[in-house]
Motif scaffolding. Structure first.
Motif, PDB file in Angstrom:
ATOM      1  N   PRO A 250      10.406  55.916 -30.452  1.00 21.53           N
ATOM      2  CA  PRO A 250       9.597  55.790 -31.676  1.00 21.53           C
ATOM      3  C   PRO A 250      10.424  55.286 -32.863  1.00 21.53           C
ATOM      4  O   PRO A 250      10.632  55.991 -33.855  1.00 21.53           O
ATOM      5  CB  PRO A 250       9.068  57.213 -31.907  1.00 21.53           C
ATOM      6  N   SER A 251      10.894  54.051 -32.745  1.00 25.98           N
ATOM      7  CA  SER A 251      11.750  53.504 -33.803  1.00 25.98           C
ATOM      8  C   SER A 251      10.918  52.701 -34.807  1.00 25.98           C
ATOM      9  O   SER A 251       9.765  52.369 -34.550  1.00 25.98           O
ATOM     10  CB  SER A 251      12.844  52.638 -33.174  1.00 25.98           C
ATOM     11  N   MET A 252      11.520  52.384 -35.948  1.00 19.15           N
ATOM     12  CA  MET A 252      10.797  51.725 -37.042  1.00 19.15           C
ATOM     13  C   MET A 252      10.783  50.206 -36.846  1.00 19.15           C
ATOM     14  O   MET A 252      11.774  49.628 -36.414  1.00 19.15           O
ATOM     15  CB  MET A 252      11.496  52.066 -38.361  1.00 19.15           C
ATOM     16  N   SER A 253       9.679  49.579 -37.203  1.00 16.04           N
ATOM     17  CA  SER A 253       9.618  48.119 -37.099  1.00 16.04           C
ATOM     18  C   SER A 253      10.364  47.499 -38.278  1.00 16.04           C
ATOM     19  O   SER A 253      10.372  48.073 -39.376  1.00 16.04           O
ATOM     20  CB  SER A 253       8.170  47.634 -37.094  1.00 16.04           C
ATOM     21  N   PRO A 254      11.007  46.326 -38.073  1.00 17.42           N
ATOM     22  CA  PRO A 254      11.750  45.708 -39.179  1.00 17.42           C
ATOM     23  C   PRO A 254      10.864  45.351 -40.365  1.00 17.42           C
ATOM     24  O   PRO A 254      11.300  45.438 -41.514  1.00 17.42           O
ATOM     25  CB  PRO A 254      12.381  44.455 -38.553  1.00 17.42           C
ATOM     26  N   PHE A 255       9.619  44.984 -40.096  1.00 15.78           N
ATOM     27  CA  PHE A 255       8.747  44.649 -41.219  1.00 15.78           C
ATOM     28  C   PHE A 255       8.519  45.889 -42.085  1.00 15.78           C
ATOM     29  O   PHE A 255       8.629  45.845 -43.315  1.00 15.78           O
ATOM     30  CB  PHE A 255       7.400  44.075 -40.752  1.00 15.78           C
ATOM     31  N   ASN A 256       8.216  47.014 -41.424  1.00 14.97           N
ATOM     32  CA  ASN A 256       7.999  48.250 -42.187  1.00 14.97           C
ATOM     33  C   ASN A 256       9.266  48.636 -42.948  1.00 14.97           C
ATOM     34  O   ASN A 256       9.195  49.064 -44.106  1.00 14.97           O
ATOM     35  CB  ASN A 256       7.569  49.384 -41.252  1.00 14.97           C
ATOM     36  N   ALA A 257      10.423  48.480 -42.303  1.00 14.18           N
ATOM     37  CA  ALA A 257      11.687  48.825 -42.968  1.00 14.18           C
ATOM     38  C   ALA A 257      11.844  47.996 -44.242  1.00 14.18           C
ATOM     39  O   ALA A 257      12.278  48.501 -45.285  1.00 14.18           O
ATOM     40  CB  ALA A 257      12.867  48.575 -42.032  1.00 14.18           C
ATOM     41  N   TRP A 258      11.475  46.738 -44.176  1.00 15.49           N
ATOM     42  CA  TRP A 258      11.606  45.857 -45.349  1.00 15.49           C
ATOM     43  C   TRP A 258      10.692  46.343 -46.489  1.00 15.49           C
ATOM     44  O   TRP A 258      11.100  46.392 -47.655  1.00 15.49           O
ATOM     45  CB  TRP A 258      11.264  44.416 -44.959  1.00 15.49           C
TER      46      TRP A 258
ATOM     47  N   ILE B  13      17.764  62.360 -42.011  1.00 23.68           N
ATOM     48  CA  ILE B  13      19.047  62.136 -42.699  1.00 23.68           C
ATOM     49  C   ILE B  13      19.920  63.378 -42.518  1.00 23.68           C
ATOM     50  O   ILE B  13      19.421  64.501 -42.619  1.00 23.68           O
ATOM     51  CB  ILE B  13      18.834  61.865 -44.209  1.00 23.68           C
ATOM     52  N   GLY B  14      21.202  63.148 -42.287  1.00 24.35           N
ATOM     53  CA  GLY B  14      22.114  64.289 -42.130  1.00 24.35           C
ATOM     54  C   GLY B  14      23.494  63.824 -41.715  1.00 24.35           C
ATOM     55  O   GLY B  14      23.911  62.713 -42.073  1.00 24.35           O
ATOM     56  N   ASP B  15      24.179  64.647 -40.924  1.00 27.39           N
ATOM     57  CA  ASP B  15      25.573  64.321 -40.595  1.00 27.39           C
ATOM     58  C   ASP B  15      25.673  63.400 -39.368  1.00 27.39           C
ATOM     59  O   ASP B  15      24.686  63.108 -38.699  1.00 27.39           O
ATOM     60  CB  ASP B  15      26.396  65.608 -40.398  1.00 27.39           C
ATOM     61  N   ALA B  16      26.917  62.970 -39.107  1.00 27.89           N
ATOM     62  CA  ALA B  16      27.142  61.987 -38.042  1.00 27.89           C
ATOM     63  C   ALA B  16      26.859  62.577 -36.667  1.00 27.89           C
ATOM     64  O   ALA B  16      26.410  61.862 -35.768  1.00 27.89           O
ATOM     65  CB  ALA B  16      28.587  61.496 -38.115  1.00 27.89           C
ATOM     66  N   ASP B  17      27.079  63.876 -36.514  1.00 26.92           N
ATOM     67  CA  ASP B  17      26.906  64.461 -35.192  1.00 26.92           C
ATOM     68  C   ASP B  17      25.431  64.714 -34.885  1.00 26.92           C
ATOM     69  O   ASP B  17      24.864  64.123 -33.968  1.00 26.92           O
ATOM     70  CB  ASP B  17      27.736  65.766 -35.125  1.00 26.92           C
ATOM     71  N   ARG B  18      24.797  65.594 -35.721  1.00 24.40           N
ATOM     72  CA  ARG B  18      23.404  65.955 -35.432  1.00 24.40           C
ATOM     73  C   ARG B  18      22.461  64.758 -35.540  1.00 24.40           C
ATOM     74  O   ARG B  18      21.596  64.553 -34.698  1.00 24.40           O
ATOM     75  CB  ARG B  18      22.934  67.067 -36.380  1.00 24.40           C
ATOM     76  N   VAL B  19      22.637  63.963 -36.601  1.00 20.14           N
ATOM     77  CA  VAL B  19      21.700  62.854 -36.819  1.00 20.14           C
ATOM     78  C   VAL B  19      22.221  61.564 -36.179  1.00 20.14           C
ATOM     79  O   VAL B  19      21.531  60.915 -35.393  1.00 20.14           O
ATOM     80  CB  VAL B  19      21.424  62.668 -38.328  1.00 20.14           C
ATOM     81  N   GLY B  20      23.479  61.204 -36.516  1.00 18.43           N
ATOM     82  CA  GLY B  20      24.027  59.939 -36.021  1.00 18.43           C
ATOM     83  C   GLY B  20      24.128  59.890 -34.507  1.00 18.43           C
ATOM     84  O   GLY B  20      23.949  58.828 -33.907  1.00 18.43           O
TER      85      GLY B  20
ATOM     86  N   ARG C 138      24.426  59.943 -42.475  1.00 13.45           N
ATOM     87  CA  ARG C 138      23.668  59.046 -41.597  1.00 13.45           C
ATOM     88  C   ARG C 138      22.166  59.208 -41.807  1.00 13.45           C
ATOM     89  O   ARG C 138      21.689  60.297 -42.140  1.00 13.45           O
ATOM     90  CB  ARG C 138      23.984  59.363 -40.126  1.00 13.45           C
ATOM     91  N   CYS C 139      21.451  58.122 -41.589  1.00 18.89           N
ATOM     92  CA  CYS C 139      19.983  58.159 -41.614  1.00 18.89           C
ATOM     93  C   CYS C 139      19.506  57.419 -40.377  1.00 18.89           C
ATOM     94  O   CYS C 139      20.069  56.378 -40.021  1.00 18.89           O
ATOM     95  CB  CYS C 139      19.464  57.485 -42.883  1.00 18.89           C
ATOM     96  N   VAL C 140      18.502  57.958 -39.731  1.00 16.40           N
ATOM     97  CA  VAL C 140      17.893  57.289 -38.585  1.00 16.40           C
ATOM     98  C   VAL C 140      16.417  57.095 -38.921  1.00 16.40           C
ATOM     99  O   VAL C 140      15.718  58.065 -39.231  1.00 16.40           O
ATOM    100  CB  VAL C 140      18.066  58.148 -37.304  1.00 16.40           C
ATOM    101  N   ALA C 141      15.954  55.852 -38.879  1.00 13.84           N
ATOM    102  CA  ALA C 141      14.553  55.560 -39.225  1.00 13.84           C
ATOM    103  C   ALA C 141      13.670  55.715 -37.998  1.00 13.84           C
ATOM    104  O   ALA C 141      14.098  55.444 -36.870  1.00 13.84           O
ATOM    105  CB  ALA C 141      14.455  54.142 -39.768  1.00 13.84           C
ATOM    106  N   THR C 142      12.436  56.140 -38.233  1.00 11.97           N
ATOM    107  CA  THR C 142      11.494  56.376 -37.125  1.00 11.97           C
ATOM    108  C   THR C 142      10.154  55.705 -37.431  1.00 11.97           C
ATOM    109  O   THR C 142       9.912  55.263 -38.555  1.00 11.97           O
ATOM    110  CB  THR C 142      11.273  57.890 -36.916  1.00 11.97           C
TER     111      THR C 142
ATOM    112  N   ALA D 278      20.071  56.934 -46.862  1.00 13.17           N
ATOM    113  CA  ALA D 278      21.199  57.871 -46.694  1.00 13.17           C
ATOM    114  C   ALA D 278      21.939  58.011 -48.022  1.00 13.17           C
ATOM    115  O   ALA D 278      22.292  59.117 -48.437  1.00 13.17           O
ATOM    116  CB  ALA D 278      22.143  57.383 -45.601  1.00 13.17           C
ATOM    117  N   ALA D 279      22.148  56.890 -48.718  1.00 15.14           N
ATOM    118  CA  ALA D 279      22.846  56.937 -50.013  1.00 15.14           C
ATOM    119  C   ALA D 279      22.044  57.769 -51.018  1.00 15.14           C
ATOM    120  O   ALA D 279      22.608  58.572 -51.769  1.00 15.14           O
ATOM    121  CB  ALA D 279      23.056  55.524 -50.546  1.00 15.14           C
ATOM    122  N   LEU D 280      20.723  57.608 -51.011  1.00 17.97           N
ATOM    123  CA  LEU D 280      19.895  58.327 -51.992  1.00 17.97           C
ATOM    124  C   LEU D 280      19.814  59.825 -51.692  1.00 17.97           C
ATOM    125  O   LEU D 280      19.758  60.640 -52.612  1.00 17.97           O
ATOM    126  CB  LEU D 280      18.482  57.730 -52.034  1.00 17.97           C
ATOM    127  N   GLU D 281      19.833  60.180 -50.414  1.00 18.53           N
ATOM    128  CA  GLU D 281      19.777  61.610 -50.053  1.00 18.53           C
ATOM    129  C   GLU D 281      21.169  62.238 -50.038  1.00 18.53           C
ATOM    130  O   GLU D 281      21.292  63.452 -49.907  1.00 18.53           O
ATOM    131  CB  GLU D 281      19.116  61.812 -48.677  1.00 18.53           C
TER     132      GLU D 281
END
Ligand SMILES: Cc1ncc(COP(=O)(O)O)c(C=O)c1O
Length: 395
Positions: A244-252, A225-232, A82-86, A75-78
Motif C-alpha cells: 500500500p504505497s503512495m502514488s507519485p502524483f499524490n505525493a506531488w 514518521i519515526g526512527d530509522a529502525d522502527r519506521v525506516g 525517517r518517513c514512509v508514505a502510504t 520527516a523534517a516537519l515532524e
C-alpha cells in the motif's frame, strides 16, 4: 546547482524547501516521476540494487523520487529521522501495526479513535492473536493502570475524532516507555504545524495525508514518521512487501500542500474558534467540543501541547439524530461529506457515517451520541459559515 540544506531552518522554510532534489533541468517546482520501475545499466547493477549492495530505485512499490521528496519534507516537519508514505491514513496505521506487533502481543489504544481504526483493531488485529484494549479516559491515572498490562504498542489519537479529546502525549510517552512499549500518535487533526508528538516523547507519528497535509480534498495518502529502525526498516519493510504505497502524483500534491501548511492551519484555527464561540451561544446546542474553548475539559493541556487548536469543531444538539440530520440537510454552503481538512467547510453526522459501522456498544464506548455533529471549518468567510449554520438551525 545551488541547493542549500540546513536542518536549523524554521518550520516554514522546511515546509517550502526541504526534500527538493533538483534535476539537471533546473526546475523551480518539484518534478513528478510517474514510473513504475527503473532501468539498470546491466545485469550486475540490477543484482547489486536488489541485494541492497548498491543504493538506488528498483520499483515504485519500494521507492520513487517524488514520494521520497514528500517523505523527506514531512520527516523534517515532524522532526523524525525517517518517513514512509502510504496509500492512505488507514494503510499507515495497518503498516505500523503489522510491522511492530506479533501474535500474542498487546495493543492499548485511547477509546476515542477514528471509526475505521477501531474496526481495524477489533475485527482484524484480534484475528491474528493481538489483544486489544481501550483506555476510556484522558486521565493519566487510567493510563497508568491500563499500561500495567505491559503492551507492546500504545496508540493515541489527539485531538480525537470526532470528540476533540486531548491526550497528554508527554505523560503517556513516559508511562509507555516505563513498560517498554512504543507510543504511536495519530497527528492528523493538528499536523506538525500545531503539534510535534516526537518532540513530546512519542516514538511514531501517523498521518492521514488525505486531510490537512493535502488541504484541498484531492488525494488519498498517509505517512508514518519515526526512527530509522522502527519506521525506516520495519514499517518500510512491510510496505515494500505488502504494497500500500503512495502514488507519485499524490505525493506531488502533498508536497505542494505542505508548502502552505502552517498558514492554513492558523487560518483554520482562527475560523474554527469563531464558529465554536458562536455555536456556544445558540439555543438547541447542548455542548460544543473545541479545544480552544475555555469550556473544553482539556483546554489547558491543549494550550500546553499544541501551538493552536485546529479546524475541527464538534457539537451536540439536544434534539438527537433528528435535529442533527435536519441541520445538516438545511445547510447550503457547507458540504455534507465525511472528509475533513479541506479549504471547503464540511459537516457530518458521525453516528451514521464515520462511526456508523461500529456496534452500538462500540459507539457508546467512543462517546458518539446521536445528536453529535462534526464540522471541519474551512477557509471561507466565517460570516458565511455562521449564516449557513444559522439557516440549518432554522434561526
Ligand atoms: C484521525 C484519523 N486518522 C486516520 C484516518 C484514516 O485516513 P484515510 O481516510 O486517509 O485512510 C482518518 C480519516 O478520516 C482520521 O480522521
Amino acid at each position: 546547482m545551488k541547493e542549500e540544506r540546513d536542518s536549523s531552518y524554521g518550520f516554514d522554510t522546511l515546509a517550502v524547501r526541504s526534500g527538493q532534489h533538483r534535476t539537471s533541468e533546473g526546475e523551480q517546482s518539484e518534478p513528478i516521476f510517474p514510473t513504475s520501475s527503473y532501468v539498470f545499466a546491466n545485469a550486475a547493477e540490477a543484482a547489486a540494487r536488489f541485494s541492497g549492495e548498491r543504493p538506488g530505485n528498483i520499483y515504485s512499490r519500494f521507492t520513487n523520487p517524488t514520494v521520497r521528496s514528500f517523505e523527506e519534507r514531512l520527516a523534517a516537519l515532524e522532526g523524525g529521522a525517517r518517513c514512509v508514505a502510504t496509500a492512505s491514513g488507514m494503510s499507515a496505521i495497518l503498516a505500523t501495526c503489522m510491522a511492530l506487533l506479533r501474535a500474542g502481543d498487546r495493543l492499548v489504544s485511547s477509546a476515542g479513535v477514528f471509526g475505521s481504526t477501531v474496526m481495524l483493531f477489533n475485527n482484524y488485529l484480534r484475528r491474528f492473536g493481538i489483544e486489544v484494549s481501550y483506555v476510556p479516559s484522558a486521565d493519566l491515572e487510567a493510563w497508568e493502570r491500563a499500561l500495567r498490562s505491559m503492551p507492546q504498542l500504545v496508540f493515541v489519537e489527539t485531538p480525537s475524532n470526532p470528540l476533540t479529546e486531548i491526550y497528554d502525549i508527554r505523560g503517556i510517552a513516559e508511562l509507555s516507555h516505563r513498560q517498554g512499549a512504543t507510543l504511536v500518535v495519530d497527528n492528523c487533526f493538528c499536523t506538525p504545524a500545531l503539534q510535534r508528538p516526537l518532540d513530546l516523547g512519542a516514538d511514531v507519528v501517523i498521518h492521514s495525508a488525505t486531510k490537512y497535509l493535502d488541504g484541498q480534498g484531492r488525494c488519498m495518502g498517509g505517512a508514518v514518521i519515526g526512527d530509522a529502525d522502527r519506521v525506516g526498516k520495519e514499517v518500510f519493510g512491510f510496505l515494500r512487501t505488502a504494497g500500500p504505497s503512495m502514488s507519485p502524483f499524490n505525493a506531488w500534491v502533498f508536497i505542494k500542500g505542505l508548502e502552505t501548511l502552517s498558514l492554513r492551519m492558523r487560518a483554520h484555527s482562527a475560523s474554527a474558534l469563531s464558529v465554536a464561540r458562536w455555536l456556544e451561544a445558540q439555543p438547541g446546542v447542548s455542548r460544543v467540543l473545541y479545544p480552544g474553548l475555555e469550556s473544553h475539559p482539556q483546554h489547558g493541556l491543549a494550550r500546553a501541547q499544541q501551538a493552536d487548536f485546529g479546524g475541527i469543531v464538534s457539537f451536540e444538539l439536544a434534539g438527537g439524530r433528528e435535529a442533527a440530520w435536519r441541520l445538516i440537510d438545511r445547510t447550503r454552503l457547507i458540504s455534507i461529506t465525511a472528509n475533513l481538512g479541506d479549504t471547503k467547510t464540511t459537516i457530518t453526522h458521525p453516528a451514521s457515517t464515520t462511526h456508523g459501522r461500529l456496534s452500538a456498544q462500540e459507539r457508546e464506548r467512543a462517546g458518539i451520541e446521536e445528536g453529535l455533529v462534526r464540522m471541519a471549518v474551512g477557509l471561507e468567510d466565517v460570516a458565511d459559515i455562521q449564516r449557513d449554520l444559522a439557516r440549518g438551525m432554522g434561526s
